[in-house]
Design an enzyme around this catalytic site. Sequence first.
Site, PDB file in Angstrom:
ATOM      1  CG  PHE A 125      -2.027   0.935   1.264  1.00  0.00           C
ATOM      2  CD1 PHE A 125      -3.228   0.792   0.448  1.00  0.00           C
ATOM      3  CD2 PHE A 125      -1.820   2.105   2.023  1.00  0.00           C
ATOM      4  CE1 PHE A 125      -4.138   1.801   0.560  1.00  0.00           C
ATOM      5  CE2 PHE A 125      -2.730   3.105   2.095  1.00  0.00           C
ATOM      6  CZ  PHE A 125      -3.828   2.853   1.083  1.00  0.00           C
ATOM      7  CG  ASP A 197      -0.402  -1.863   7.100  1.00  0.00           C
ATOM      8  OD1 ASP A 197      -1.651  -2.224   7.578  1.00  0.00           O
ATOM      9  OD2 ASP A 197      -0.138  -1.071   6.546  1.00  0.00           O
ATOM     10  CE1 TYR A 222      -9.334   3.819   6.551  1.00  0.00           C
ATOM     11  CE2 TYR A 222      -8.269   4.556   8.295  1.00  0.00           C
ATOM     12  CZ  TYR A 222      -8.169   4.171   7.030  1.00  0.00           C
ATOM     13  OH  TYR A 222      -7.221   4.486   6.525  1.00  0.00           O
ATOM     14  CE  LYS A 223      -8.234   0.718   4.795  1.00  0.00           C
ATOM     15  NZ  LYS A 223      -6.828   0.600   4.234  1.00  0.00           N
ATOM     16  NE  ARG A 369     -10.389  -1.830  -2.906  1.00  0.00           N
ATOM     17  CZ  ARG A 369      -9.741  -1.306  -1.977  1.00  0.00           C
ATOM     18  NH1 ARG A 369      -8.745  -1.689  -1.453  1.00  0.00           N
ATOM     19  NH2 ARG A 369     -10.226  -0.131  -1.485  1.00  0.00           N
TER      20      ARG A 369
HETATM   21  C1  LIG Z   1      -5.816   1.707   4.281  1.00  0.00           C
HETATM   22  C2  LIG Z   1      -4.361   1.586   4.396  1.00  0.00           C
HETATM   23  C3  LIG Z   1      -3.572   2.273   5.242  1.00  0.00           C
HETATM   24  C4  LIG Z   1      -4.063   3.692   5.635  1.00  0.00           C
HETATM   25  O1  LIG Z   1      -3.388   4.345   6.365  1.00  0.00           O
HETATM   26  P1  LIG Z   1      -3.784   5.654   7.170  1.00  0.00           P
HETATM   27  O2  LIG Z   1      -2.419   6.427   7.774  1.00  0.00           O
HETATM   28  O3  LIG Z   1      -4.868   5.147   8.179  1.00  0.00           O
HETATM   29  O4  LIG Z   1      -4.805   6.419   6.152  1.00  0.00           O
HETATM   30  C5  LIG Z   1      -2.342   1.911   5.596  1.00  0.00           C
HETATM   31  N1  LIG Z   1      -1.841   0.727   5.124  1.00  0.00           N
HETATM   32  C6  LIG Z   1      -2.535  -0.103   4.359  1.00  0.00           C
HETATM   33  C7  LIG Z   1      -2.200  -1.226   4.038  1.00  0.00           C
HETATM   34  C8  LIG Z   1      -3.885   0.241   4.015  1.00  0.00           C
HETATM   35  O5  LIG Z   1      -4.759  -0.643   3.335  1.00  0.00           O
END
Ligand SMILES: *Cc1c(COP(=O)(O)O)cnc(C)c1O
Length: 410
Positions: A125, A197, A222-223, A369
């Site tokens: 990501f 992560d 938040y996911k 997705r």
């Molecule tokens: C959604 C996501 C994030 C988001 O990071 P934020 O700092 O909370 O915006 C980080 N890593 C992964 C793998 C994600 O899917």
Amino acid sequence: MTGRADAEALDAADPIAAVRARFALPRGVVYLGGNSLGALGTRTGAKVAETVEREWGDGLVSSWNDAGWWDRPLALGDRIGRLVGASAGQIAVCDSTSLNIYKAVGAALQLAPDRRVVVAERDCFPTDRYVLEGLGSTLGDLELRLAGPEPGELAAAIDDSVAAVLVNHVDYRSARRLDVRALTVRAHGHGAVAIVDLAHSAGAIEVALDDWGVDFAVGCTYKYLNGGPGSPAFIYVARRHHDHVSQPLSGWHGHARPFAFTTAYEPAPGVRRFVCGTPPIVAYAALDAALDVWDGVDVLAAFEKGQALVDLLVSLVDERCPELEVASPRDRALRGSHVALRHVHAHSIVRELATRHVVGDVREPDVVRLGLAPLYLRFTDVLVAVDALRDVLDHEPWRNSTSDPRPTVT
Ligand SMILES: *Cc1c(COP(=O)(O)O)cnc(C)c1O
């Protein structure tokens, strides 16, 4: 052919079907965006209002003590621990995932002070990579070693020069799941620190942090955890590192005696030292309500249901939408709880699905997705979504559109 009767039978046999009623989903919408922003719980608004009106409005500053605000980062962390296989006292809820990556990698580099190589996935990501690059430019001497996408390439990149390995448990685009336990063994075998992560796995698939033996983990709330937009992230620090690990964002909320206002920083015991500054108390209320939804839910049954939803979606797409390429692994052990479907007109497809009240998203360049959040989706919803997909494909909406306007957030 899989039909309505099959989907209805699966719903009838679903042991957690009743949990759906704990969500305030818009009527008639099939929401497959829960891996991006989870759905709202029916009691979330009331809990937020109570925090604002009673704890803040009436209690004012005394709520830091009387309403438990000070303890909330770790209290919420323990609630998340049940969902990710972490025993109490190892998770703090604070900051964003991006910031927690910075803290975890910074801490890892201090655990391996004579090493300067960090291994990460080439296709991770993007924020993970951006943060590593930012940390590298601050430190000056960090070497970012990118590897993958094959797990074997990732493992091969780990040698005795590596300080830390940062991986995404589930790939945000393809849904491919890594064997974090095996990578942790490999990292430890070379004296490196393992960081995972969990953004696309916490609350969706089985995670066993203590059992895997990882050193640090970070993830979003938040996911699949449904904490709402801007809900703070979490960070896990394995107990064996507590009390000697330090992290680069040493703020006063991670101090052992913050109200002594000493000039010298003195880290709080345990994972508390990973909290930096004043946390978002109102957002914590929404997250707390979102975690209430899990009360009494058999977590493994929920994850099993998520995989069964994925299986149903994949088999229906295979049967009815052969022009879409299923780009996610088909083996349950190798995937998360979303599905990636490739098509050159992915943007058009997702836009047209939305007009049919089916919400998914696009990941560049060509991935439709669809997230299958087990707590609130029904098997019949999957059927409705595939009906809509078939309809969109039949209408070929891209034929009459000259442009392909894209919203700011996809
Ligand atoms: C959604 C996501 C994030 C988001 O990071 P934020 O700092 O909370 O915006 C980080 N890593 C992964 C793998 C994600 O899917």
